[in-house]
Design a protein around this motif. Structure first.
Motif, PDB file in Angstrom:
ATOM      1  N   ALA A 114      88.053 -33.660 -19.682  1.00 13.08           N
ATOM      2  CA  ALA A 114      87.676 -34.778 -18.828  1.00 13.08           C
ATOM      3  C   ALA A 114      88.313 -36.068 -19.331  1.00 13.08           C
ATOM      4  O   ALA A 114      88.937 -36.813 -18.559  1.00 13.08           O
ATOM      5  CB  ALA A 114      86.163 -34.919 -18.796  1.00 13.08           C
ATOM      6  N   ALA A 167      87.834 -37.338 -14.139  1.00 20.17           N
ATOM      7  CA  ALA A 167      87.353 -36.757 -15.391  1.00 20.17           C
ATOM      8  C   ALA A 167      86.219 -35.782 -15.133  1.00 20.17           C
ATOM      9  O   ALA A 167      86.226 -34.638 -15.611  1.00 20.17           O
ATOM     10  CB  ALA A 167      86.892 -37.868 -16.329  1.00 20.17           C
ATOM     11  N   ALA A 168      85.251 -36.218 -14.352  1.00 17.81           N
ATOM     12  CA  ALA A 168      84.108 -35.352 -14.081  1.00 17.81           C
ATOM     13  C   ALA A 168      84.561 -34.097 -13.350  1.00 17.81           C
ATOM     14  O   ALA A 168      84.121 -32.979 -13.649  1.00 17.81           O
ATOM     15  CB  ALA A 168      83.067 -36.108 -13.274  1.00 17.81           C
ATOM     16  N   ALA A 226      78.125 -30.838 -18.867  1.00 17.94           N
ATOM     17  CA  ALA A 226      79.344 -31.617 -19.122  1.00 17.94           C
ATOM     18  C   ALA A 226      79.454 -32.774 -18.132  1.00 17.94           C
ATOM     19  O   ALA A 226      79.688 -33.933 -18.516  1.00 17.94           O
ATOM     20  CB  ALA A 226      80.582 -30.711 -19.029  1.00 17.94           C
ATOM     21  N   ARG A 278      87.409 -32.700 -13.507  1.00 20.94           N
ATOM     22  CA  ARG A 278      88.101 -31.854 -14.458  1.00 20.94           C
ATOM     23  C   ARG A 278      87.115 -31.107 -15.326  1.00 20.94           C
ATOM     24  O   ARG A 278      87.269 -29.909 -15.587  1.00 20.94           O
ATOM     25  CB  ARG A 278      89.001 -32.738 -15.326  1.00 20.94           C
ATOM     26  CG  ARG A 278      89.924 -31.966 -16.199  1.00 20.94           C
ATOM     27  CD  ARG A 278      90.878 -31.201 -15.350  1.00 20.94           C
ATOM     28  NE  ARG A 278      92.114 -30.902 -16.058  1.00 20.94           N
ATOM     29  CZ  ARG A 278      92.948 -29.946 -15.690  1.00 20.94           C
ATOM     30  NH1 ARG A 278      92.666 -29.208 -14.625  1.00 20.94           N
ATOM     31  NH2 ARG A 278      94.060 -29.732 -16.342  1.00 20.94           N
ATOM     32  N   ALA A 279      86.117 -31.820 -15.802  1.00 19.23           N
ATOM     33  CA  ALA A 279      85.108 -31.176 -16.646  1.00 19.23           C
ATOM     34  C   ALA A 279      84.483 -30.020 -15.881  1.00 19.23           C
ATOM     35  O   ALA A 279      84.308 -28.915 -16.411  1.00 19.23           O
ATOM     36  CB  ALA A 279      84.050 -32.189 -17.063  1.00 19.23           C
ATOM     37  N   GLU A 298      80.456 -27.420 -24.207  1.00  9.57           N
ATOM     38  CA  GLU A 298      80.600 -28.642 -23.427  1.00  9.57           C
ATOM     39  C   GLU A 298      81.728 -29.522 -23.973  1.00  9.57           C
ATOM     40  O   GLU A 298      82.313 -30.323 -23.232  1.00  9.57           O
ATOM     41  CB  GLU A 298      79.304 -29.459 -23.435  1.00  9.57           C
ATOM     42  CG  GLU A 298      78.254 -28.939 -22.492  1.00  9.57           C
ATOM     43  CD  GLU A 298      77.424 -27.828 -23.133  1.00  9.57           C
ATOM     44  OE1 GLU A 298      77.257 -27.858 -24.383  1.00  9.57           O
ATOM     45  OE2 GLU A 298      76.973 -26.912 -22.419  1.00  9.57           O
ATOM     46  N   THR A 338      91.892 -25.265 -21.901  1.00 11.92           N
ATOM     47  CA  THR A 338      91.019 -24.800 -20.849  1.00 11.92           C
ATOM     48  C   THR A 338      90.823 -23.306 -20.843  1.00 11.92           C
ATOM     49  O   THR A 338      89.749 -22.785 -21.087  1.00 11.92           O
ATOM     50  CB  THR A 338      91.618 -25.203 -19.496  1.00 11.92           C
ATOM     51  OG1 THR A 338      91.534 -26.602 -19.404  1.00 11.92           O
ATOM     52  CG2 THR A 338      90.853 -24.555 -18.379  1.00 11.92           C
ATOM     53  N   ARG A 377      91.963 -36.114 -18.737  1.00 15.43           N
ATOM     54  CA  ARG A 377      92.245 -36.355 -17.332  1.00 15.43           C
ATOM     55  C   ARG A 377      92.081 -37.827 -16.985  1.00 15.43           C
ATOM     56  O   ARG A 377      92.922 -38.411 -16.279  1.00 15.43           O
ATOM     57  CB  ARG A 377      91.279 -35.512 -16.495  1.00 15.43           C
ATOM     58  CG  ARG A 377      91.627 -35.483 -15.048  1.00 15.43           C
ATOM     59  CD  ARG A 377      92.960 -34.867 -14.878  1.00 15.43           C
ATOM     60  NE  ARG A 377      93.139 -34.283 -13.555  1.00 15.43           N
ATOM     61  CZ  ARG A 377      94.312 -33.968 -13.058  1.00 15.43           C
ATOM     62  NH1 ARG A 377      95.406 -34.168 -13.762  1.00 15.43           N
ATOM     63  NH2 ARG A 377      94.407 -33.431 -11.874  1.00 15.43           N
ATOM     64  N   ALA A 378      91.007 -38.392 -17.456  1.00 15.17           N
ATOM     65  CA  ALA A 378      90.774 -39.805 -17.180  1.00 15.17           C
ATOM     66  C   ALA A 378      91.959 -40.624 -17.690  1.00 15.17           C
ATOM     67  O   ALA A 378      92.474 -41.521 -17.012  1.00 15.17           O
ATOM     68  CB  ALA A 378      89.485 -40.268 -17.840  1.00 15.17           C
ATOM     69  N   PRO A 431      85.236 -28.938 -22.053  1.00 12.63           N
ATOM     70  CA  PRO A 431      85.318 -29.644 -20.766  1.00 12.63           C
ATOM     71  C   PRO A 431      85.351 -31.152 -20.933  1.00 12.63           C
ATOM     72  O   PRO A 431      86.082 -31.832 -20.197  1.00 12.63           O
ATOM     73  CB  PRO A 431      84.034 -29.209 -20.051  1.00 12.63           C
ATOM     74  CG  PRO A 431      83.737 -27.868 -20.618  1.00 12.63           C
ATOM     75  CD  PRO A 431      84.194 -27.900 -22.045  1.00 12.63           C
ATOM     76  N   LEU A 432      84.633 -31.664 -21.882  1.00  6.49           N
ATOM     77  CA  LEU A 432      84.614 -33.121 -22.034  1.00  6.49           C
ATOM     78  C   LEU A 432      85.958 -33.631 -22.544  1.00  6.49           C
ATOM     79  O   LEU A 432      86.422 -34.707 -22.159  1.00  6.49           O
ATOM     80  CB  LEU A 432      83.478 -33.546 -22.951  1.00  6.49           C
ATOM     81  CG  LEU A 432      82.109 -33.420 -22.250  1.00  6.49           C
ATOM     82  CD1 LEU A 432      80.972 -33.558 -23.253  1.00  6.49           C
ATOM     83  CD2 LEU A 432      81.987 -34.503 -21.166  1.00  6.49           C
ATOM     84  N   VAL A 452      86.829 -26.902 -15.606  1.00  3.65           N
ATOM     85  CA  VAL A 452      87.136 -26.058 -16.759  1.00  3.65           C
ATOM     86  C   VAL A 452      85.899 -25.524 -17.457  1.00  3.65           C
ATOM     87  O   VAL A 452      86.014 -24.874 -18.496  1.00  3.65           O
ATOM     88  CB  VAL A 452      88.009 -26.809 -17.775  1.00  3.65           C
ATOM     89  CG1 VAL A 452      89.177 -27.474 -17.074  1.00  3.65           C
ATOM     90  CG2 VAL A 452      87.207 -27.810 -18.548  1.00  3.65           C
ATOM     91  N   SER A 453      84.749 -25.779 -16.913  1.00  5.24           N
ATOM     92  CA  SER A 453      83.542 -25.272 -17.578  1.00  5.24           C
ATOM     93  C   SER A 453      83.384 -23.782 -17.327  1.00  5.24           C
ATOM     94  O   SER A 453      83.727 -23.293 -16.260  1.00  5.24           O
ATOM     95  CB  SER A 453      82.314 -26.024 -17.060  1.00  5.24           C
ATOM     96  OG  SER A 453      82.396 -27.373 -17.448  1.00  5.24           O
TER      97      SER A 453
END
Lengths: 186, 186, 186, 186
Positions: C158, D158-159, D175, D161-162, C151, C109, C161-162, C154-155, D165-166
């Motif tokens: 993501a 997840a979203a 993202a 988190r994305a 991107e 991050t 995290r999921a 972050p993905l 950290v963007s």
DNA sequence: GATGAATGAGACTTCATTCAT
DNA sequence: AATGAATGAAGTCTCATTCAT
């Protein structure tokens, strides 16, 4: 290997903390604070906690030290004392030390209940030494036959308590004398 | 002006607080908290503090109440008891009550040291009643002649202590018995 | 002068500390304590601090090491992987590793924010390798054209995290699958 | 009767503490300190502890409040939203709020694990509302049929988190867009 | 007069970091 | 170079006591 001997300075600190803790808890009972111990010992609180990870463990160490000292005395008297007076000499000595807020009493009391290993060794030693003293004194016909070690500890506590609450030295000697007289064979 | 009679509800509250405080301090010693007293009494903390401006003063009141009760017992025994056993009966009774965290012992101990007036009256009463008991028992030839009231209190504390630290009932009776035996005339 | 090669034993210590720190921080996040790292590594705290003058710097080193390992993987896939799946394979691998307390996520991050030099090199390497992977996959028509490296990180976070918060393995696979599906060209 | 309504001032304090706690824990995660909460709220620490007897309970209250707010939103969208976009609108809204150190994520995560009762009600409500949203969107053919509520929470995390950290707003939108795209029926 | 909220001071404990050996 | 002891600062929590309602 688990407990390599402490470095000289650390050992000195530890001893100092123990000594001071005995003083503080002696004055204030277990209500005494770790922080005051640290302050009087001239170290930071964290140092106290390094040596004794818990207030409870510090207390246990203090008590163990006292019990060991008393056991030393008992051992000495078993070996060298006059059987007829040895138990009484012992009790008087201990009482003379136990000026302070019943800490000692506590120490002499919950023998065997305590989880901290430090205590257990000391308690066992003391119990055995006192048993020896008692037997010897009974064999010499100085102490009544119907008491056992189990009663000696409460009686010790009793005498210590009497000493503690007496208003002056003369009163104290008489009060303690009465308790001890109760133990004599007639 | 300070002692205008309390309103009925206030008096009830005061009594309830005192009663509960005896319970709490009996269970936990002086470590018992004001807040717990309030809770159990079903009043707010502030009410406790209105009646007893200080934790210390609440404790004093509790102790005074106990001392009064004990003095009552002593008075009764002076009047109605058998002189030969009255003092012993008294001591045994008190010891039997003082199971709890040595509060009573404390009460019986620092007579006269305490700043709270509540204590003084009770202490005086008790002292006089015990003196009477003692004289009577000595006159009857049941108690040794060389002890005075000043020794009786430490001895009471001693017996209570012995009771407190004994591991079982039989041990306790023997230990207390030894202390009392010390008092007997021979 | 600062970077004279370490003595052999020092180098071994450093490596061991790093390894253990990864373990500890992996288990407990940044709440893990320096002292525990030292203990598990079998060295004194001071040794840890000699190699990493700050807890923060130790953390940075741990993260850098992980980032390097991930960059290695990316490099490998750039070279040998199937362009159509390489990016997905990469993401899945990384996610599979990042079970632990989101440390990795953190690593991935704050690239570029961190003052410790250790981080910068690793971050750059990784960024470049991922860029290569992405381009290749896009050229192969497997990944949508409107995303860039910016991107991807972050993905990745993501997806990690999921994975982290899914209640069981099946749920996790489906959740991660959804994120990756979002990346596919249609 | 167990919880008579708080006095006006106390309620204000409680609310203020909760609000500030949300802020503090939002910024620093559960590492945020009770003392800072107290400081920022302009009250003593003890006041915080009166309202929330444990740091953990304060955290639970903060999370419950957030979860309730989110459940409110979900309820609103179930009732009034366009089924085709309702779930996406919901996710976007939540993500927009969850700027902060993953507290929300945590809230959304360990639903059902938590001992503090405060949490349970909120979690249940949210889960049900989200289930309704999801079904509706699937019925409208907007969301793929192979995901369930169990996946929605990880995907929300997840979203979030994305987003977290963007590096800039545009990246963030792209993202998050990718993650949501993964959810669409094709 | 009663209530419960607020508070300051202090208790125990932990930890990153520095220092003497 | 390595060690483990020492420390200060901070953190969570408790309690006697005061204050606003």
């Amino acid at each position: 290997m688990s407990s390599r001997p402490l470095r000289a300075d650390a050992a000195r600190n530890r001893a100092r903390v123990l000594e001071v803790a005995d003083e503080v808890f002696g004055e204030q009972g277990r209500a005494g604070s770790t922080e005051e111990v640290a302050r009087r010992a001239g170290v930071g609180v964290a140092t106290v906690f390094r040596h004794f990870p818990t207030k409870e463990s510090l207390l246990a160490a203090v008590l163990a030290a006292r019990v060991h000292a008393i056991a030393d005395l008992a051992d000495r008297l078993v070996r060298d004392g006059d059987p007829a007076t040895a138990l009484f000499d012992f009790l008087r000595h201990v009482v003379a030390q136990s000026h302070t807020k019943s800490l000692l009493t506590e120490a002499l009391t919950d023998a065997g209940v305590d989880p901290y290993e430090a205590r257990r060794g000391a308690d066992t030693r003391l119990r055995e030494a006192v048993a020896a003293l008692l037997e010897r004194s009974q064999a010499a016909g100085a102490v009544r036959a119907d008491v056992g070690v189990d009663e000696v500890f409460p009686l010790l506590a009793a005498a210590a308590r009497a000493a503690e609450v007496s208003r002056d030295d003369a009163t104290r000697d008489r009060a303690v004398g009465v308790v001890l007289d109760g133990l004599r064979a007639r």
